[in-house]
Design an enzyme around this catalytic site. Structure first.
Site, PDB file in Angstrom:
ATOM      1  N   HIS A 178      -9.003  14.247   2.261  1.00 26.12           N
ATOM      2  CA  HIS A 178      -8.363  15.405   1.649  1.00 26.12           C
ATOM      3  C   HIS A 178      -8.804  16.658   2.417  1.00 26.12           C
ATOM      4  O   HIS A 178     -10.005  16.840   2.670  1.00 26.12           O
ATOM      5  CB  HIS A 178      -8.828  15.589   0.199  1.00 26.12           C
ATOM      6  CG  HIS A 178      -8.528  14.449  -0.718  1.00 26.12           C
ATOM      7  ND1 HIS A 178      -7.543  14.506  -1.683  1.00 26.12           N
ATOM      8  CD2 HIS A 178      -9.096  13.222  -0.855  1.00 26.12           C
ATOM      9  CE1 HIS A 178      -7.523  13.378  -2.374  1.00 26.12           C
ATOM     10  NE2 HIS A 178      -8.458  12.575  -1.894  1.00 26.12           N
ATOM     11  N   CYS A 187       0.845  -1.198   0.000  1.00 24.21           N
ATOM     12  CA  CYS A 187       0.000   0.000   0.000  1.00 24.21           C
ATOM     13  C   CYS A 187       0.883   1.251   0.000  1.00 24.21           C
ATOM     14  O   CYS A 187       1.755   1.410   0.863  1.00 24.21           O
ATOM     15  CB  CYS A 187      -0.910  -0.022   1.233  1.00 24.21           C
ATOM     16  SG  CYS A 187      -1.779   1.529   1.502  1.00 24.21           S
ATOM     17  N   HIS A 242      -8.376   7.856   3.348  1.00 24.59           N
ATOM     18  CA  HIS A 242      -7.729   9.165   3.498  1.00 24.59           C
ATOM     19  C   HIS A 242      -8.749  10.264   3.333  1.00 24.59           C
ATOM     20  O   HIS A 242      -9.747  10.118   2.623  1.00 24.59           O
ATOM     21  CB  HIS A 242      -6.586   9.339   2.489  1.00 24.59           C
ATOM     22  CG  HIS A 242      -6.962   9.113   1.057  1.00 24.59           C
ATOM     23  ND1 HIS A 242      -7.095   7.845   0.524  1.00 24.59           N
ATOM     24  CD2 HIS A 242      -7.241   9.973   0.044  1.00 24.59           C
ATOM     25  CE1 HIS A 242      -7.431   7.938  -0.745  1.00 24.59           C
ATOM     26  NE2 HIS A 242      -7.542   9.217  -1.069  1.00 24.59           N
ATOM     27  N   CYS A 257       0.678   3.230   3.277  1.00 28.12           N
ATOM     28  CA  CYS A 257       1.385   2.528   4.358  1.00 28.12           C
ATOM     29  C   CYS A 257       2.892   2.732   4.219  1.00 28.12           C
ATOM     30  O   CYS A 257       3.598   2.904   5.223  1.00 28.12           O
ATOM     31  CB  CYS A 257       1.041   1.043   4.350  1.00 28.12           C
ATOM     32  SG  CYS A 257      -0.583   0.655   5.068  1.00 28.12           S
TER      33      CYS A 257
HETATM   34  P1  5GP Z   1      -7.902   9.671  -4.141  1.00 27.50           P
HETATM   35  O1  5GP Z   1      -7.950   9.953  -5.625  1.00 27.50           O
HETATM   36  O2  5GP Z   1      -7.677   8.190  -3.872  1.00 27.50           O
HETATM   37  O3  5GP Z   1      -9.039  10.230  -3.370  1.00 27.50           O
HETATM   38  O4  5GP Z   1      -6.632  10.461  -3.596  1.00 27.50           O
HETATM   39  C1  5GP Z   1      -5.325   9.980  -3.688  1.00 27.50           C
HETATM   40  C2  5GP Z   1      -4.443  11.173  -3.618  1.00 27.50           C
HETATM   41  O5  5GP Z   1      -3.128  10.730  -3.381  1.00 27.50           O
HETATM   42  C3  5GP Z   1      -4.398  12.002  -4.924  1.00 27.50           C
HETATM   43  O6  5GP Z   1      -4.832  13.327  -4.663  1.00 27.50           O
HETATM   44  C4  5GP Z   1      -2.924  11.932  -5.332  1.00 27.50           C
HETATM   45  O7  5GP Z   1      -2.456  13.139  -5.894  1.00 27.50           O
HETATM   46  C5  5GP Z   1      -2.232  11.575  -4.038  1.00 27.50           C
HETATM   47  N1  5GP Z   1      -0.998  10.834  -4.209  1.00 27.50           N
HETATM   48  C6  5GP Z   1      -0.808   9.761  -5.023  1.00 27.50           C
HETATM   49  N2  5GP Z   1       0.449   9.306  -4.913  1.00 27.50           N
HETATM   50  C7  5GP Z   1       1.060  10.117  -4.006  1.00 27.50           C
HETATM   51  C8  5GP Z   1       2.395  10.141  -3.451  1.00 27.50           C
HETATM   52  O8  5GP Z   1       3.258   9.324  -3.769  1.00 27.50           O
HETATM   53  N3  5GP Z   1       2.658  11.105  -2.545  1.00 27.50           N
HETATM   54  C9  5GP Z   1       1.721  12.026  -2.150  1.00 27.50           C
HETATM   55  N4  5GP Z   1       2.095  12.950  -1.275  1.00 27.50           N
HETATM   56  N5  5GP Z   1       0.459  12.031  -2.637  1.00 27.50           N
HETATM   57  C10 5GP Z   1       0.141  11.082  -3.558  1.00 27.50           C
HETATM   58 ZN    ZN Z   2      -2.261   1.250   3.668  1.00 26.16          ZN
END
Ligand code: 5GP
Ligand code: ZN
Length: 113
Positions: free
Chosen positions: A101, A4, A99, A7
């Site tokens: 935001h 993950c 998570h 993680c």
């Molecule tokens: P989701 O689209 O699942 O709600 O949000 C995942 C978030 O993780 C996205 O906004 C993406 O930009 C962020 N993200 C993906 N990979 C990384 C990473 O390696 N480092 C950081 N800091 N954010 C990441």
């Molecule tokens: Zn995880």
């Protein structure tokens, strides 16, 4: 969870720009910010998504919602901010570790689609 992304970030195996950490929670700046301030707040214990929240683990979600206003205050988001958790494919969840935001730093558009 060994495979993950979040993680690995929590474990320090992948670098991140950390803004807050305690025993239960880790918060770091999103790598692709969608607003001037874009922070992700995650439980240290792996949960796949909102769908994995139960009566047995929901204390961490309550704790996250205690931490979020403190982070927003520290980030100077006096004008307000948005908290979003994408759950599943239709919502655009791309990382399968629960998570939240935090988005702010400017007036945000209201459209949800
Ligand atoms: P989701 O689209 O699942 O709600 O949000 C995942 C978030 O993780 C996205 O906004 C993406 O930009 C962020 N993200 C993906 N990979 C990384 C990473 O390696 N480092 C950081 N800091 N954010 C990441
Ligand atoms: Zn995880």
């Amino acid at each position: 969870m060994s495979d993950c992304l979040f993680c690995k970030i929590i474990a320090g195996e992948i670098p991140s720009n950390r803004v807050y950490e305690d025993d239960l929670v880790f918060a770091f700046r999103d790598i692709a910010p969608q607003a001037p301030t874009h922070i992700l707040v995650v439980p240290k214990a792996h949960l796949d998504s909102c769908n994995a929240v139960t009566a047995d683990n929901s204390q961490v979600v309550a704790h996250i919602f205690e931490v979020i206003p403190a982070i927003a205050k520290a980030e100077g988001l006096e004008g307000g901010y948005r908290v979003v958790s994408n759950c599943g494919a239709d919502a655009g969840q791309t990382v399968q570790h629960l998570h939240f935001h935090i988005l702010g730093g400017k007036p945000l558009a209201l459209e949800m689609a």
